[in-house]
Design a protein around this motif. Sequence first.
Motif, PDB file in Angstrom:
ATOM      1  N   LEU A  33       0.832  -1.207   0.000  1.00 46.78           N
ATOM      2  CA  LEU A  33       0.000   0.000   0.000  1.00 46.78           C
ATOM      3  C   LEU A  33       0.865   1.254   0.000  1.00 46.78           C
ATOM      4  O   LEU A  33       0.555   2.228  -0.691  1.00 46.78           O
ATOM      5  CB  LEU A  33      -0.946  -0.004   1.206  1.00 46.78           C
ATOM      6  CG  LEU A  33      -2.007   1.089   1.226  1.00 46.78           C
ATOM      7  CD1 LEU A  33      -2.952   0.958   0.034  1.00 46.78           C
ATOM      8  CD2 LEU A  33      -2.784   1.032   2.531  1.00 46.78           C
ATOM      9  N   LEU A  34       1.966   1.208   0.733  1.00 46.27           N
ATOM     10  CA  LEU A  34       2.896   2.340   0.735  1.00 46.27           C
ATOM     11  C   LEU A  34       3.477   2.562  -0.663  1.00 46.27           C
ATOM     12  O   LEU A  34       3.564   3.706  -1.122  1.00 46.27           O
ATOM     13  CB  LEU A  34       4.013   2.124   1.757  1.00 46.27           C
ATOM     14  CG  LEU A  34       5.089   3.211   1.800  1.00 46.27           C
ATOM     15  CD1 LEU A  34       4.483   4.580   2.116  1.00 46.27           C
ATOM     16  CD2 LEU A  34       6.174   2.842   2.806  1.00 46.27           C
ATOM     17  N   VAL A  35       3.852   1.503  -1.344  1.00 44.42           N
ATOM     18  CA  VAL A  35       4.364   1.629  -2.715  1.00 44.42           C
ATOM     19  C   VAL A  35       3.301   2.268  -3.601  1.00 44.42           C
ATOM     20  O   VAL A  35       3.581   3.194  -4.370  1.00 44.42           O
ATOM     21  CB  VAL A  35       4.793   0.253  -3.275  1.00 44.42           C
ATOM     22  CG1 VAL A  35       5.064   0.327  -4.780  1.00 44.42           C
ATOM     23  CG2 VAL A  35       6.020  -0.270  -2.531  1.00 44.42           C
ATOM     24  N   ASP A  42       6.030  -6.080  15.064  1.00 40.46           N
ATOM     25  CA  ASP A  42       5.173  -5.913  13.894  1.00 40.46           C
ATOM     26  C   ASP A  42       4.216  -4.734  14.074  1.00 40.46           C
ATOM     27  O   ASP A  42       3.923  -4.023  13.113  1.00 40.46           O
ATOM     28  CB  ASP A  42       4.395  -7.196  13.602  1.00 40.46           C
ATOM     29  CG  ASP A  42       5.273  -8.297  13.013  1.00 40.46           C
ATOM     30  OD1 ASP A  42       6.306  -7.959  12.396  1.00 40.46           O
ATOM     31  OD2 ASP A  42       4.918  -9.484  13.158  1.00 40.46           O
ATOM     32  N   LYS A  43       3.749  -4.517  15.286  1.00 40.71           N
ATOM     33  CA  LYS A  43       2.895  -3.353  15.544  1.00 40.71           C
ATOM     34  C   LYS A  43       3.653  -2.057  15.275  1.00 40.71           C
ATOM     35  O   LYS A  43       3.112  -1.116  14.700  1.00 40.71           O
ATOM     36  CB  LYS A  43       2.386  -3.364  16.990  1.00 40.71           C
ATOM     37  CG  LYS A  43       1.295  -4.370  17.249  1.00 40.71           C
ATOM     38  CD  LYS A  43       0.851  -4.312  18.705  1.00 40.71           C
ATOM     39  CE  LYS A  43      -0.189  -5.367  18.994  1.00 40.71           C
ATOM     40  NZ  LYS A  43      -0.592  -5.379  20.416  1.00 40.71           N
ATOM     41  N   LEU A  44       4.903  -2.032  15.692  1.00 45.29           N
ATOM     42  CA  LEU A  44       5.735  -0.853  15.454  1.00 45.29           C
ATOM     43  C   LEU A  44       5.948  -0.644  13.958  1.00 45.29           C
ATOM     44  O   LEU A  44       5.822   0.479  13.452  1.00 45.29           O
ATOM     45  CB  LEU A  44       7.078  -0.997  16.178  1.00 45.29           C
ATOM     46  CG  LEU A  44       8.045   0.159  16.035  1.00 45.29           C
ATOM     47  CD1 LEU A  44       7.443   1.459  16.571  1.00 45.29           C
ATOM     48  CD2 LEU A  44       9.346  -0.162  16.753  1.00 45.29           C
ATOM     49  N   LEU A  73       4.657   2.255   8.859  1.00 42.49           N
ATOM     50  CA  LEU A  73       4.112   2.217   7.498  1.00 42.49           C
ATOM     51  C   LEU A  73       2.857   3.075   7.387  1.00 42.49           C
ATOM     52  O   LEU A  73       2.705   3.842   6.435  1.00 42.49           O
ATOM     53  CB  LEU A  73       3.819   0.770   7.089  1.00 42.49           C
ATOM     54  CG  LEU A  73       5.042  -0.117   6.858  1.00 42.49           C
ATOM     55  CD1 LEU A  73       4.633  -1.584   6.783  1.00 42.49           C
ATOM     56  CD2 LEU A  73       5.782   0.315   5.598  1.00 42.49           C
ATOM     57  N   LEU A  74       1.988   2.952   8.373  1.00 38.97           N
ATOM     58  CA  LEU A  74       0.756   3.746   8.367  1.00 38.97           C
ATOM     59  C   LEU A  74       1.046   5.237   8.395  1.00 38.97           C
ATOM     60  O   LEU A  74       0.398   6.016   7.693  1.00 38.97           O
ATOM     61  CB  LEU A  74      -0.116   3.382   9.575  1.00 38.97           C
ATOM     62  CG  LEU A  74      -1.195   2.357   9.339  1.00 38.97           C
ATOM     63  CD1 LEU A  74      -1.874   1.988  10.653  1.00 38.97           C
ATOM     64  CD2 LEU A  74      -2.202   2.828   8.333  1.00 38.97           C
TER      65      LEU A  74
END
Length: 133
Positions: A22-24, A68-70, A75-76
């Motif tokens: 999604l970032l890409v 993974d939360k970090l 990313l968010l």
Amino acid sequence: MAASINTHNDTPQALIEAYEGLLVHVTQMHELASAEQWVELIEQRTYYVKRVEMLRELDSTVILDEADKLRKAELLERILEFDVEIRRRLVARRDELGKLIGVSQRQRDLHRAYAPQQGVTENHRSDDEEAAT
């Protein structure tokens, strides 16, 4: 594009890869907005919304550990930064188009207001020209 969203693979790694993908995608959309490629941007925005919805479904089924939360939060944050900038550019474009539409409407209104008078003037010329011949 990077990883696609596969809802059959409900693992933390699949979720993180989906956020990376999604970032890409949002990065590419930002490039389109910067280049004022509005048609392409709108097409990609439609795909982006669908992708976010699929990601939301996957996100609700996966439990992440702290690392993974970090990573997801990082990313968010980047995704949202691009999204805010894209929205800002879209609003500016909308405002620009609104001004152009306003000018066009005023020109049309002026034409409608003065066109009948121009028609009368042209008719007088035609009558004058006929009398001269």
